[in-house]
Enzyme design. Structure first.
Site, short mmCIF file in Angstrom:
data_model
loop_
_atom_site.label_atom_id
_atom_site.label_comp_id
_atom_site.label_asym_id
_atom_site.label_seq_id
_atom_site.Cartn_x
_atom_site.Cartn_y
_atom_site.Cartn_z
N SER A 82 0.85 -1.19 0.00
CA SER A 82 0.00 0.00 0.00
C SER A 82 0.89 1.25 0.00
CB SER A 82 -0.97 -0.03 1.19
OG SER A 82 -1.97 0.93 1.05
N ASP A 139 -9.89 -3.61 -5.39
CA ASP A 139 -9.27 -2.82 -4.32
C ASP A 139 -9.89 -1.43 -4.24
OD1 ASP A 139 -7.52 -1.49 -2.56
OD2 ASP A 139 -5.84 -2.71 -3.23
N HIS A 173 -8.20 -4.79 -1.30
CA HIS A 173 -6.98 -4.29 -0.69
C HIS A 173 -6.37 -5.28 0.31
CE1 HIS A 173 -4.25 -0.96 -0.15
NE2 HIS A 173 -4.38 -1.01 1.16
#
Length: 712
Positions: free
Chosen positions: A564, A649, A684
């Site tokens: 991320s 995501d 995610h």
């Protein structure tokens, strides 16, 4: 004789397997990577023109996009076919260490003991409770294994039981975009009411009338949590009343109940500013009262106890936060009085409130501390912790009238424990220690260290390390360096049984506590964001160079990993110092920073301005562009690279890593591996099952272990 034959047979099998792997690798040399079509798009801002050849990828409904992602997946699978069996070995190895029929330490709330347990062979938790005693009959609340049937992804969150214990609200997500549907279950009959409240955060809170539920809805496009609604049991959700709307698109809103049960609280927060409104939980139809209006740059959180609110805040320049107090009738900031002053060297992270005691969570010199104090001021003391590589903090403490503090503790080289500490007698009971199954783990075989690397500007950057005691420290050992460094999130030196699959194969594991996190207090965060963001990247690089200089590893054996915002860190690092790393793992990486931050329709963008800067302002535009990994790909050699993403995501859109990989393929001058692995069903957080997620870790570990084999 038979013993000799057996040894020869094993040797032959090993040679056959090695030959098969070599053949598979040789075949992979003839596999051509996908080449993404280029459709130049002109992007202009502040008179600066960027040509984005892969901008077209930002449409997940476009068949050409799906074809490209599938082609990358096929390429990855073919190129790593020789590691599939090894991935399975790693997966089984990691799974075998986990106690499958495990259960949580029960906690008591309103006369019931609540337990989360897992059953052997099952992916998802089962939530149960027992009335009054742990010997009572178990009542099933939710079996997520049954609820997940027919879904590639499943997540349940936000279980909220009403005060009379007859109803439970809960949220489910079956897509992995963190858009939860809230439903209500009758805990007496087992019936789940058909009414569904969609597009929520999954969290909700009951008023004290046992029938009114407050919850948070999301904007359907940006996924920003922007509205608080009120639902009354037995009425259709279409009739739910809008209570509050957060109109500033840099803020999110949320709702919860104080531990004292007296107030329903609506919170609004941006990266740097918070605000709260309160309502007596006995009066769900009343009007919420402003606690203290938002003041740009002032953060605060509130805890209620015995007619007073305790306010944790950075008001008046208290960078590392202080604790203030005000009575519940006069809550605006001009009424706040200092309770615990600001300290330059100590970050005040949280407060846990009990009837006779309060417990402060602090961090000094990077280390967790817990201070226990009596409300009457007659006594205070710290829990003793000896290591330099540990984490500790309050666990589940929902009971207000108790002398027991429940906390967790683990060292980087030893499993976690859940402990009940009697604040009166200062005695403790270890309620649970994490079991590492398989019969091979012995914590005495591992060593942990905390080192300090000198950054290029002179700052000392901490590094937490763990490795087997028999690992050579002569520069020949492989080392995986992990980093994050954003949002003030602190990556503490936690224990991981999964990580043993690397440590037992000779790897050193390092966490670089770079600026942008809060490991060394709030100034450490402030010095790694906005116009100081590059400190995060250079800190990580300087830690790598330090570990090389100190002979913990060498560039041929150094690997880096981040996900991320940590994936942004990976992207920046390999642009700036690619020669230091043999391989890099970038999970769901945020790499197209400038384009994303200019698109306020993308989920979460507007709330990120306080972290990265708003590129509609030229100063921030120029600075972000100078480090944005996608914009700074160059014609040069890059490390071996494994990039993962999820089609759904909601945090980092799949097209960021997809575009990045396409551009790297076009520009890089080396013949190193470059993989894009897209989970076409997940978002995610990756796969949702507890064991399915291990398969993703097995892919990552197989990637670097295979590279390490090549390096030898």
């Amino acid at each position: 004789m038979n013993h000799t034959i057996s040894k020869i047979s094993i040797l032959v099998l090993c040679l056959i397997f090695a030959h098969a792997c070599k053949n598979s690798k040789d075949e992979s040399m003839n596999i051509t990577p996908p080449v993404a079509p280029k459709h130049p798009t002109k992007l202009e801002k502040h008179g600066d023109v960027r040509i984005d050849d892969y901008y077209w990828m930002n449409n997940r409904e476009d068949q050409q996009v799906l074809d490209y992602l599938n082609a990358e997946n096929e390429y990855y699978q073919k190129m790593t076919a020789h590691t599939v069996a090894f991935q399975d070995t790693l997966f089984k190895e990691m799974k075998a260490r986990i106690k499958e029929d495990d259960s949580s330490v029960p906690y008591k709330l309103d006369g019931y003991w609540y337990i989360t347990r897992y059953e052997e062979g099952k992916e998802y938790p089962i939530y149960t409770r027992k009335k009054e005693t742990l010997e009572a009959e178990e009542a099933l609340l939710f079996d997520c294994n049954q609820m997940a049937e027919g879904h590639e992804y499943f997540n349940l969150r936000g279980i909220s039981v009403n005060p009379d214990n007859t109803m439970a609200a809960f949220g489910t997500d079956t897509i992995s975009r963190r858009q939860y549907n809230i439903q209500i279950k009758n805990l007496q009959t087992g019936e789940i009411y058909p009414d569904i409240i969609n597009n929520t955060t999954g969290s909700s809170v009951w008023a004290n009338d046992n029938k009114t539920l407050f919850y948070t809805k999301k904007d359907p496009v940006t996924l920003r949590s922007d509205k608080i609604y009120k639902h009354v049991l037995g009425t259709p959700s279409e009739e739910d009343v809008l209570i509050f709307e957060e109109t500033d698109d840099t803020y999110n809103t949320f709702v919860y109940k104080t531990k004292s049960r007296k107030f329903i609280v609506i919170g609004s927060g941006s990266t740097l500013t918070t605000e709260y409104q309160i309502l007596n939980a006995d009066d769900p139809n009343g009007e919420f009262k402003m606690f203290s209006p938002r003041d740009k740059g002032v953060e605060y959180s509130i805890s209620h106890y015995d007619g007073y609110f305790y306010v944790l805040t950075n008001k008046d320049g208290a960078t590392n936060f202080k604790l203030m107090v005000t009575d519940e009738e006069n809550t605006t900031s001009d009424n706040w009085k200092e309770f615990i002053p600001h300290r330059e060297a100590v970050l005040l992270e949280d407060i846990e409130i009990f009837k006779e005691y309060y417990v402060l969570s602090e961090r000094e010199n990077g280390l967790n501390q817990m201070k226990i104090a009596k409300w009457d001021g007659s006594e205070s003391y710290y829990l003793p912790f000896d290591s330099e590589t540990y984490i500790a903090g309050p666990s589940t403490n929902l009971d207000f009238d108790t002398k027991e503090l429940r906390y967790y503790y683990n060292e980087m080289g030893a499993p976690y424990a859940i402990i009940d500490f009697n604040m009166d007698t200062k005695t403790k009971i270890v309620l649970k220690e994490q079991e590492v199954l398989g019969g091979k783990f012995n914590k005495d075989n591992y060593k942990t260290e905390r080192l300090w690397a000198t950054a290029r500007d002179g700052k000392k950057v901490p590094i937490s390390l763990v490795y087997r005691k028999d690992t050579p420290l002569d520069g020949s050992s492989p080392l995986l360096q992990y980093g994050y460094g954003s949002y003030g999130a602190t990556i503490d030196p936690y224990f991981s049984s999964v990580r043993l699959s690397l440590l037992d194969r000779g790897f050193i594991y390092a966490i670089a506590h770079v600026r942008g996190g809060e490991y060394l207090g709030r100034p450490w965060y402030d010095d790694g964001k906005l116009l100081h963001k590059k400190n995060t990247f250079t800190d990580f690089i300087d830690c790598s160079q330090f570990l090389i200089d100190q002979k913990y590893t060498s560039p041929e054996h150094l690997y880096a990993m981040g996900g991320s915002a940590g994936g942004l860190l990976m992207g920046a690092v390999i642009n700036m110092a690619p020669e230091l790393y043999n391989g890099v793992i970038a999970g769901v990486p945020f790499v197209d920073v400038i384009t994303t931050m200019l698109d306020d329709t993308i989920p979460l963008t507007t709330g990120e301005y306080d972290e990265w800067g708003n590129p509609n302002n030229k100063e921030y535009y120029d600075y972000i562009k100078s480090y944005s990994p996608y914009d700074n790909v160059e014609a040069k050699a890059y490390p071996h690279l494994y990039v993962s993403t999820g089609l759904h995501d909601s945090q980092v859109q799949y097209w960021e890593p997809a575009k990045w990989v396409a551009k790297l393929r076009e520009y890089k001058t080396d013949d190193h591996l470059l993989f894009l692995d897209t989970n076409m069903d997940a978002g995610h957080g990756g796969a949702s099952g507890r064991f399915e997620a291990l398969k993703e870790t097995a892919k990552e570990y197989a990637f670097i272990l295979d590279l390490e084999e090549r390096a030898h």
